[in-house]
Design an enzyme around this catalytic site. Structure first.
Site, PDB file in Angstrom:
ATOM      1  N   GLY A 197      82.899   3.471  47.738  1.00  0.00           N
ATOM      2  CA  GLY A 197      83.896   4.062  46.882  1.00  0.00           C
ATOM      3  C   GLY A 197      83.453   4.425  45.537  1.00  0.00           C
ATOM      4  O   GLY A 197      84.185   4.997  44.893  1.00  0.00           O
TER       5      GLY A 197
ATOM      6  N   THR B 192      77.524   9.868  48.330  1.00  0.00           N
ATOM      7  CA  THR B 192      77.237   9.629  46.914  1.00  0.00           C
ATOM      8  C   THR B 192      77.827   8.168  46.380  1.00  0.00           C
ATOM      9  O   THR B 192      76.962   7.711  45.437  1.00  0.00           O
ATOM     10  CB  THR B 192      78.479  10.472  46.135  1.00  0.00           C
ATOM     11  OG1 THR B 192      79.849  10.353  46.492  1.00  0.00           O
ATOM     12  CG2 THR B 192      77.974  12.041  46.556  1.00  0.00           C
ATOM     13  N   CYS B 193      78.462   7.309  47.134  1.00  0.00           N
ATOM     14  CA  CYS B 193      78.500   5.903  46.918  1.00  0.00           C
ATOM     15  C   CYS B 193      77.129   5.325  46.737  1.00  0.00           C
ATOM     16  O   CYS B 193      77.169   4.277  45.786  1.00  0.00           O
ATOM     17  CB  CYS B 193      79.551   5.314  47.955  1.00  0.00           C
ATOM     18  SG  CYS B 193      81.197   6.029  47.972  1.00  0.00           S
ATOM     19  N   PHE B 194      76.518   5.558  47.657  1.00  0.00           N
ATOM     20  CA  PHE B 194      75.099   5.039  47.539  1.00  0.00           C
ATOM     21  C   PHE B 194      73.664   5.658  47.299  1.00  0.00           C
ATOM     22  O   PHE B 194      72.815   5.450  47.233  1.00  0.00           O
ATOM     23  CB  PHE B 194      74.767   4.481  49.080  1.00  0.00           C
ATOM     24  CG  PHE B 194      75.749   3.493  49.735  1.00  0.00           C
ATOM     25  CD1 PHE B 194      75.892   2.193  49.293  1.00  0.00           C
ATOM     26  CD2 PHE B 194      76.710   4.201  50.451  1.00  0.00           C
ATOM     27  CE1 PHE B 194      76.718   1.402  49.865  1.00  0.00           C
ATOM     28  CE2 PHE B 194      77.745   3.148  51.052  1.00  0.00           C
ATOM     29  CZ  PHE B 194      77.872   1.757  50.862  1.00  0.00           C
TER      30      PHE B 194
END
Length: 294
Positions: free
Chosen positions: A3, A274-276
């Protein structure tokens, strides 16, 4: 975590909308390189214009709190307003600094200046005069009072003409960021925290990215080294949802960026989580194919 990428992208979208000069909240200075609150915002948004700046301050404060860099730079005077630092004419945009220095270093008897500033009404196009002092339009600038003129003119441009905008923005900003946490910062240091580093160093990027060595990875870093700064910023945004490298370089990213080579066909484009901060590329057969897919 999960998220976070969506949150960064959402913050980026908010910042882009708020700071887009076409929306009338902020205007550009220094040839479009820097931004500050717009003098005409009230004419565009009406009596509620200060509420927009209060929200803008909160959004920028939220960006700073969560380490999200923004993709524009404010004027030096606006950073100083946020930090509650005193201003001088040298904090004006560069062209106006030169104008003030011309006044201070030359005989002004032939300049025909008065203690007034002409402004054009955004809605009507009519020219209005703002007196820097009482009856200023009828008081000439002389050798004896020119220093006072420079002071008043500078204060009007950087503060008085946008005071309500500044005050509302700062109030919103400090509703998110504790004032004590940045009280010892200088304007340039706050700029670095908000905007990140202007240039992307590909060696720093490579050094602070997790990956397993392979031919594809070697090609990848060769391609990054050949990229322009604009292309590197686009790749970083796609990979991490960060438009700029934060202050401290790539080592400041937490978690670190990850590059993975996956067993997918050459028809697949690179894709990112993109969260990680994970970028996945296929095991392409050539450097040219990898470059094309990127």
């Amino acid at each position: 975590g999960q998220g976070l990428g969506f949150r960064r992208e959402w913050i980026n979208e908010l910042n882009e909308y708020i700071l887009d000069f076409r929306n009338g909240l902020f205007t550009t200075k220094n040839g479009g390189l820097t931004f500050q609150p717009s003098r005409i915002a009230q004419e565009i948004y009406g009596e509620q214009f200060t509420e927009f700046f209060h929200v803008a301050g909160k959004v920028i404060g939220f960006s700073l709190l969560h380490g999200n860099t923004i993709n524009v730079h404010f004027t030096n005077s606006f950073y100083k307003h946020i930090l509650d630092f005193p201003l001088s004419y040298k904090d004006l945009p560069e062209d106006q600094v030169r104008h003030m220095e011309t006044i201070l270093t030359n005989d002004v008897s032939s300049f025909e200046l008065t203690f007034a500033k002409d402004e054009t009404d955004f809605l009507t196009g009519e020219l209005t005069t703002y007196n820097l002092i009482e009856d200023g339009a009828n008081i000439p600038v002389t050798e004896e009072n020119k220093a006072r003129y420079v002071e008043l003119y500078s204060t009007y441009i950087m503060t008085e003409s946008i005071k309500a905008q500044i005050d509302s923005f700062v109030m919103g900003f400090y509703s998110i960021i504790p004032k004590s946490s940045i009280r010892y910062f200088k304007a340039g240091e706050l700029e670095l925290l908000l905007c990140g580093l202007p240039q992307i160093d590909h060696e720093d990027w490579k050094l602070n990215t997790e990956y397993d060595s392979s031919e594809v990875v070697t090609w990848f870093w060769e391609i990054v080294a050949e990229m322009s700064q604009t292309e590197r910023h686009k790749l970083l945004l796609f990979w991490s949802a960060f438009p700029r490298v934060p202050y401290g370089g790539f080592a400041a990213f937490e978690p670190r960026l990850v590059l993975e080579v996956v067993e997918e066909g050459e028809e697949y484009l690179p894709h990112a989580h993109t969260c990680f901060k994970v970028l996945k590329v296929s095991g392409y057969s050539s450097k040219e194919m990898l470059g094309k897919r990127l």
